[in-house]
Design an enzyme around this catalytic site. Structure first.
Site, short mmCIF file in Angstrom:
data_model
loop_
_atom_site.label_atom_id
_atom_site.label_comp_id
_atom_site.label_asym_id
_atom_site.label_seq_id
_atom_site.Cartn_x
_atom_site.Cartn_y
_atom_site.Cartn_z
N ILE A 21 39.42 130.80 -18.78
CA ILE A 21 40.30 130.74 -17.61
C ILE A 21 40.30 129.35 -16.99
O ILE A 21 41.34 128.82 -16.60
CB ILE A 21 39.88 131.81 -16.58
CG1 ILE A 21 40.19 133.21 -17.12
CG2 ILE A 21 40.59 131.59 -15.25
CD1 ILE A 21 39.66 134.33 -16.25
N ASN A 85 35.48 127.61 -10.39
CA ASN A 85 35.71 128.61 -11.42
C ASN A 85 34.48 128.97 -12.22
O ASN A 85 34.44 130.03 -12.85
CB ASN A 85 36.81 128.11 -12.37
CG ASN A 85 36.99 129.01 -13.56
OD1 ASN A 85 37.58 130.08 -13.46
ND2 ASN A 85 36.45 128.60 -14.70
N SER A 138 37.06 138.10 -9.00
CA SER A 138 37.38 139.06 -10.06
C SER A 138 37.79 140.37 -9.41
O SER A 138 37.41 140.65 -8.26
CB SER A 138 36.16 139.28 -10.96
OG SER A 138 36.36 140.36 -11.84
N TYR A 151 26.90 141.31 -11.75
CA TYR A 151 28.19 140.60 -11.80
C TYR A 151 29.12 141.09 -10.69
O TYR A 151 29.73 140.29 -9.99
CB TYR A 151 28.82 140.81 -13.17
CG TYR A 151 30.12 140.07 -13.37
CD1 TYR A 151 30.13 138.72 -13.71
CD2 TYR A 151 31.34 140.73 -13.25
CE1 TYR A 151 31.33 138.04 -13.91
CE2 TYR A 151 32.54 140.07 -13.46
CZ TYR A 151 32.53 138.71 -13.78
OH TYR A 151 33.71 138.05 -13.98
N LYS A 155 30.70 138.83 -7.65
CA LYS A 155 32.12 138.63 -7.45
C LYS A 155 32.57 139.17 -6.09
O LYS A 155 33.51 138.65 -5.48
CB LYS A 155 32.92 139.25 -8.59
CG LYS A 155 32.72 138.51 -9.92
CD LYS A 155 33.09 137.03 -9.80
CE LYS A 155 32.99 136.28 -11.10
NZ LYS A 155 33.40 134.86 -11.00
#
Length: 250
Positions: A21, A85, A138, A151, A155
Site C-alpha cells: 500500500i 503508513n 485499517s 493488530y 489499528k
C-alpha cells in the site's frame, strides 16, 4: 489535473513505501505532482520515479522515527507532507500472545507512527510552515478479526491517534486525516488467503473483489491536497463495501 487536487508544489515522505500500500500511495502522490521520499527498512523498491529519494531505517529502533525525519528534511528541506503508513502483522491467537509480540506490534504500528508524526510536526512548526499528515489505519480498527487481537488494538489506536493529532496540530496549520483500508492484496495478506477464504471475502465485499494497493492512493492524494483544505480528523474507509453489509452475498 484540477489545481485543487494537484500536489505539484509539495514534497511527501511516505513511510513503509518499499512495497504494498505504501508504494502505491507514493506512486499516486507522484502522479499528482509531488516530489517523493520513499522509506523502507532495508531494500529500496524496484520502481521509483526519477528524482525521488530513498531512506532506509528501522522504525522499531527507539531513535528510528526521529532519525528518519531528520534525514528526510536534510534531503528535502521543503518537505511538507507525511504519510504514516509503516506497519505490520505479527499476531497469533490471543491465548498464545506473548508480551514480546504484542509490544512489537504496538511499537511499530502505533509508537513509531506517533513519533514520526511528532518529529515531522516539530520541524514544520519550527519553520512556520503548514502541512498535512495522512495515517494508515485499517477496517480492523473498527471491527475485530480472528486471531488478530494485537493488530486490531493497534489499528484502533491509529484511529484515535489520527483524531488527537488533528486536534493538537490544527493551531499550527497542520491537518491530520487517515485512511482505513479493508482487505487489500499485498505481500502482507498474500499468506493469509487461500481460495476458499478469498471466495468468501469476494462475496462479502460489495464491489465483488479484493482491493488493490492502488485503490488506496486516490484517497490519500485527496486528503493531502488543497481540495481537502477544510477537512481534518477524518478517516476514509477504503474497503469496497466490506464493512457495510452485515452478511454479504449468499
Amino acid at each position: 489535473m484540477p489545481a485543487a487536487f494537484s500536489l505539484a508544489n509539495n514534497t511527501a515522505l511516505v513511510t513503509g513505501s518499499s512495497q504494498g500500500i505504501g508504494h502505491a500511495i507514493a506512486q499516486g502522490l507522484h502522479a499528482a505532482g509531488a516530489r517523493l521520499i520513499f522509506h523502507g527498512k532495508d531494500t529500496p523498491p524496484p520502481i521509483m520515479p526519477a528524482g525521488s529519494v530513498y531512506l532506509a531505517g528501522d522504525l522499531l529502533d527507539p531513535h528510528g522515527p526521529g532519525q528518519l525525519v531528520q534525514a528526510a528534511f536534510a534531503a528535502r528541506p521543503e518537505l511538507d507532507l507525511l504519510v504514516c503508513n509503516a506497519g505490520s502483522f505479527f499476531d497469533v491467537p490471543f491465548l498464545d500472545m506473548s508480551p514480546e509480540l504484542f509490544e512489537r506490534t504496538i511499537n511499530l504500528n502505533v509508537r513509531a507512527n506517533y513519533f514520526v508524526a511528532q518529529a515531522f510536526a516539530r520541524e514544520l512548526v519550527a519553520r512556520k510552515r503548514p502541512g498535512a499528515i495522512v495515517t494508515t489505519s485499517s477496517t480492523n480498527g473498527f471491527q475485530p478479526e480472528d486471531d488478530s487481537s494485537a493488530y486490531d488494538t493497534s489499528k484502533g489506536a491509529m484511529v484515535m491517534l489520527t483524531r488527537t493529532l488533528a486536534h493538537s496540530l490544527a493551531p499550527h496549520g497542520i491537518r491530520v486525516n487517515g485512511i482505513a483500508p479493508g482487505l487489500i492484496k499485498t505481500p502482507l495478506t498474500a499468506g493469509l488467503l487461500n481460495s476458499a477464504k478469498q471466495q468468501h471475502y469476494e462475496k462479502k465485499i460489495l464491489l465483488g473483489r479484493l482491493g488493490e494497493p492502488e485503490d488506496c492512493a486516490g484517497a490519500v492524494v485527496f486528503l493531502l491536497s488543497p481540495a481537502a483544505r477544510y477537512i481534518t480528523g477524518q478517516i476514509i474507509v477504503v474497503d469496497g463495501g466490506l464493512t457495510l453489509g452485515q452478511i454479504g452475498r449468499i
